[in-house]
Design a protein around this motif. Structure first.
Motif, PDB file in Angstrom:
ATOM      1  N   LYS A 150       0.834  -1.206   0.000  1.00 53.11           N
ATOM      2  CA  LYS A 150       0.000   0.000   0.000  1.00 53.11           C
ATOM      3  C   LYS A 150       0.867   1.253   0.000  1.00 53.11           C
ATOM      4  N   TYR A 151       1.927   1.224   0.814  1.00 54.09           N
ATOM      5  CA  TYR A 151       2.790   2.398   0.905  1.00 54.09           C
ATOM      6  C   TYR A 151       3.512   2.653  -0.416  1.00 54.09           C
ATOM      7  N   ALA A 152       4.022   1.590  -1.022  1.00 52.72           N
ATOM      8  CA  ALA A 152       4.771   1.742  -2.271  1.00 52.72           C
ATOM      9  C   ALA A 152       3.887   2.246  -3.406  1.00 52.72           C
ATOM     10  N   ASN A 153       2.598   1.916  -3.356  1.00 55.90           N
ATOM     11  CA  ASN A 153       1.679   2.380  -4.388  1.00 55.90           C
ATOM     12  C   ASN A 153       1.264   3.832  -4.187  1.00 55.90           C
ATOM     13  N   GLY A 154       1.598   4.382  -3.016  1.00 52.11           N
ATOM     14  CA  GLY A 154       1.552   5.813  -2.749  1.00 52.11           C
ATOM     15  C   GLY A 154       0.294   6.568  -3.105  1.00 52.11           C
ATOM     16  N   ASN A 155      -0.754   6.418  -2.299  1.00 48.17           N
ATOM     17  CA  ASN A 155      -1.955   7.231  -2.492  1.00 48.17           C
ATOM     18  C   ASN A 155      -1.939   8.493  -1.638  1.00 48.17           C
ATOM     19  N   GLN A 156      -0.816   8.699  -0.930  1.00 50.48           N
ATOM     20  CA  GLN A 156      -0.636   9.885  -0.079  1.00 50.48           C
ATOM     21  C   GLN A 156      -1.750  10.029   0.962  1.00 50.48           C
ATOM     22  N   LEU A 157      -2.113   8.916   1.568  1.00 44.47           N
ATOM     23  CA  LEU A 157      -3.051   8.956   2.683  1.00 44.47           C
ATOM     24  C   LEU A 157      -2.343   9.517   3.907  1.00 44.47           C
ATOM     25  N   LEU A 158      -3.114   9.870   4.930  1.00 40.28           N
ATOM     26  CA  LEU A 158      -2.533  10.511   6.106  1.00 40.28           C
ATOM     27  C   LEU A 158      -1.458   9.645   6.740  1.00 40.28           C
ATOM     28  N   TRP A 159      -1.728   8.347   6.923  1.00 38.84           N
ATOM     29  CA  TRP A 159      -0.737   7.484   7.577  1.00 38.84           C
ATOM     30  C   TRP A 159       0.537   7.386   6.741  1.00 38.84           C
ATOM     31  N   GLU A 160       0.404   7.439   5.418  1.00 38.18           N
ATOM     32  CA  GLU A 160       1.580   7.383   4.556  1.00 38.18           C
ATOM     33  C   GLU A 160       2.425   8.648   4.698  1.00 38.18           C
ATOM     34  N   ARG A 161       1.756   9.785   4.808  1.00 38.58           N
ATOM     35  CA  ARG A 161       2.482  11.052   4.966  1.00 38.58           C
ATOM     36  C   ARG A 161       3.186  11.115   6.316  1.00 38.58           C
ATOM     37  N   VAL A 162       2.557  10.553   7.350  1.00 36.72           N
ATOM     38  CA  VAL A 162       3.185  10.516   8.677  1.00 36.72           C
ATOM     39  C   VAL A 162       4.442   9.649   8.646  1.00 36.72           C
ATOM     40  N   ILE A 163       4.332   8.468   8.040  1.00 33.46           N
ATOM     41  CA  ILE A 163       5.486   7.565   7.928  1.00 33.46           C
ATOM     42  C   ILE A 163       6.613   8.237   7.146  1.00 33.46           C
ATOM     43  N   GLU A 164       6.258   8.876   6.049  1.00 36.65           N
ATOM     44  CA  GLU A 164       7.259   9.531   5.201  1.00 36.65           C
ATOM     45  C   GLU A 164       7.963  10.665   5.935  1.00 36.65           C
ATOM     46  N   ALA A 165       7.196  11.443   6.704  1.00 36.55           N
ATOM     47  CA  ALA A 165       7.782  12.572   7.431  1.00 36.55           C
ATOM     48  C   ALA A 165       8.702  12.093   8.552  1.00 36.55           C
ATOM     49  N   LYS A 166       8.353  10.973   9.167  1.00 38.97           N
ATOM     50  CA  LYS A 166       9.132  10.497  10.312  1.00 38.97           C
ATOM     51  C   LYS A 166      10.378   9.736   9.898  1.00 38.97           C
ATOM     52  N   TYR A 167      10.273   8.940   8.832  1.00 36.64           N
ATOM     53  CA  TYR A 167      11.377   8.041   8.500  1.00 36.64           C
ATOM     54  C   TYR A 167      12.133   8.416   7.230  1.00 36.64           C
ATOM     55  N   ILE A 168      11.669   9.405   6.489  1.00 34.81           N
ATOM     56  CA  ILE A 168      12.367   9.951   5.318  1.00 34.81           C
ATOM     57  C   ILE A 168      12.463   8.908   4.190  1.00 34.81           C
ATOM     58  N   LEU A 169      12.168   9.347   2.987  1.00 38.44           N
ATOM     59  CA  LEU A 169      12.198   8.447   1.837  1.00 38.44           C
ATOM     60  C   LEU A 169      13.629   8.062   1.472  1.00 38.44           C
ATOM     61  N   GLU A 170      13.817   6.780   1.181  1.00 38.68           N
ATOM     62  CA  GLU A 170      15.105   6.295   0.687  1.00 38.68           C
ATOM     63  C   GLU A 170      15.159   6.464  -0.826  1.00 38.68           C
ATOM     64  N   ASP A 171      14.055   6.150  -1.469  1.00 38.27           N
ATOM     65  CA  ASP A 171      13.892   6.373  -2.900  1.00 38.27           C
ATOM     66  C   ASP A 171      12.430   6.753  -3.104  1.00 38.27           C
ATOM     67  N   LYS A 172      11.924   6.610  -4.290  1.00 37.74           N
ATOM     68  CA  LYS A 172      10.543   7.012  -4.541  1.00 37.74           C
ATOM     69  C   LYS A 172       9.532   5.947  -4.142  1.00 37.74           C
ATOM     70  N   TRP A 173      10.033   4.842  -3.600  1.00 39.28           N
ATOM     71  CA  TRP A 173       9.140   3.738  -3.251  1.00 39.28           C
ATOM     72  C   TRP A 173       9.013   3.509  -1.755  1.00 39.28           C
ATOM     73  N   MET A 174      10.093   3.698  -1.019  1.00 36.18           N
ATOM     74  CA  MET A 174      10.103   3.264   0.378  1.00 36.18           C
ATOM     75  C   MET A 174      10.947   4.186   1.242  1.00 36.18           C
ATOM     76  N   THR A 175      10.666   4.152   2.559  1.00 36.06           N
ATOM     77  CA  THR A 175      11.441   4.949   3.498  1.00 36.06           C
ATOM     78  C   THR A 175      12.813   4.318   3.721  1.00 36.06           C
ATOM     79  N   LYS A 176      13.658   5.052   4.376  1.00 40.11           N
ATOM     80  CA  LYS A 176      14.957   4.509   4.745  1.00 40.11           C
ATOM     81  C   LYS A 176      14.773   3.385   5.761  1.00 40.11           C
TER      82      LYS A 176
END
Length: 215
Positions: A150-176
């Motif tokens: 779900k995260y990799a398919n990136g619909n920019q839901l609230l939980w996805e934005r929280v995860i992205e802000a906290k753990y920082i993207l490694e690439d365009k698919w997944m966090t570090k």
């Protein structure tokens, strides 16, 4: 309202917001909030539900086919909601397997029943000669991987934005990869499965926003 550490005037804030002050860990939507994700204690409710079902069924005379149906339709379903978010600890798997195995072979008999087939074979798929009883470890892993999908398919839901802000993207698919030891055990356990998801996935190029096919 569940304050973390010391929050000044928390009762006053709760009154303004029309809520109450609680303490962690707590239960929210049937899931433990603020508990350690790998703690066996948070699974006690699931184990108790399985044991209560088992106690009720033991008063009935059921064939092995009937017991198998109840295992597949009821006992296998009870831990699914918890496994949809929390990885199942080995100790819990062992306990639930013991409950299911004993009910399958023993039924309502007091004496120990003979286990005619290895449990590893029993929890194999029917195509592989098993009985189709769920392998809890594989089911837990699959449900964890679903979050990565779900995260990799990136619909920019609230939980996805929280995860992205906290753990920082490694690439365009997944966090570090999560390496810090505190406060991140849930996402860390999910994120650790990313390589397996990635290695078993195919990418279909559309507008190229997330895929660079020349790499």
């Amino acid at each position: 309202m569940y304050p973390i550490n010391v929050v000044n005037n928390v009762s006053w804030l709760a009154t303004i917001l029309g809520g109450e002050v609680g303490t962690l860990p707590a239960t929210y939507l049937g899931l433990p909030l603020g508990a350690k994700s790998m703690s066996i204690d948070i699974w006690n409710n699931v184990i108790e539900k399985c044991e209560k079902k088992l106690a009720r069924w033991k008063t009935q005379y059921l064939s092995m086919g009937g017991r198998l149906t109840l295992i597949n339709s009821v006992l296998d379903a009870l831990p699914t909601y918890m496994m949809s978010l929390f990885p199942i600890p080995p100790g819990v798997t062992k306990r639930l397997d013991s409950i299911r195995r004993k009910f399958l072979w023993q039924g309502n008999k007091e004496k120990k029943g003979f286990h005619l087939v290895k449990w590893k074979s029993v929890i194999s798929g029917k195509k592989n000669g098993g009985l189709g009883i769920k392998n809890l470890n594989l089911q837990s892993k699959a449900l964890q991987m679903k979050w990565l999908w779900k995260y990799a398919n990136g619909n920019q839901l609230l939980w996805e934005r929280v995860i992205e802000a906290k753990y920082i993207l490694e690439d365009k698919w997944m966090t570090k990869e999560v390496t810090t030891p505190y406060g991140v055990s849930l996402w860390r356990s999910i994120r650790n499965l990313w390589d397996e998801v990635k290695n078993n996935s195919k990418v279909k190029v559309f507008d190229g926003r997330k895929t660079m096919f020349w790499k």
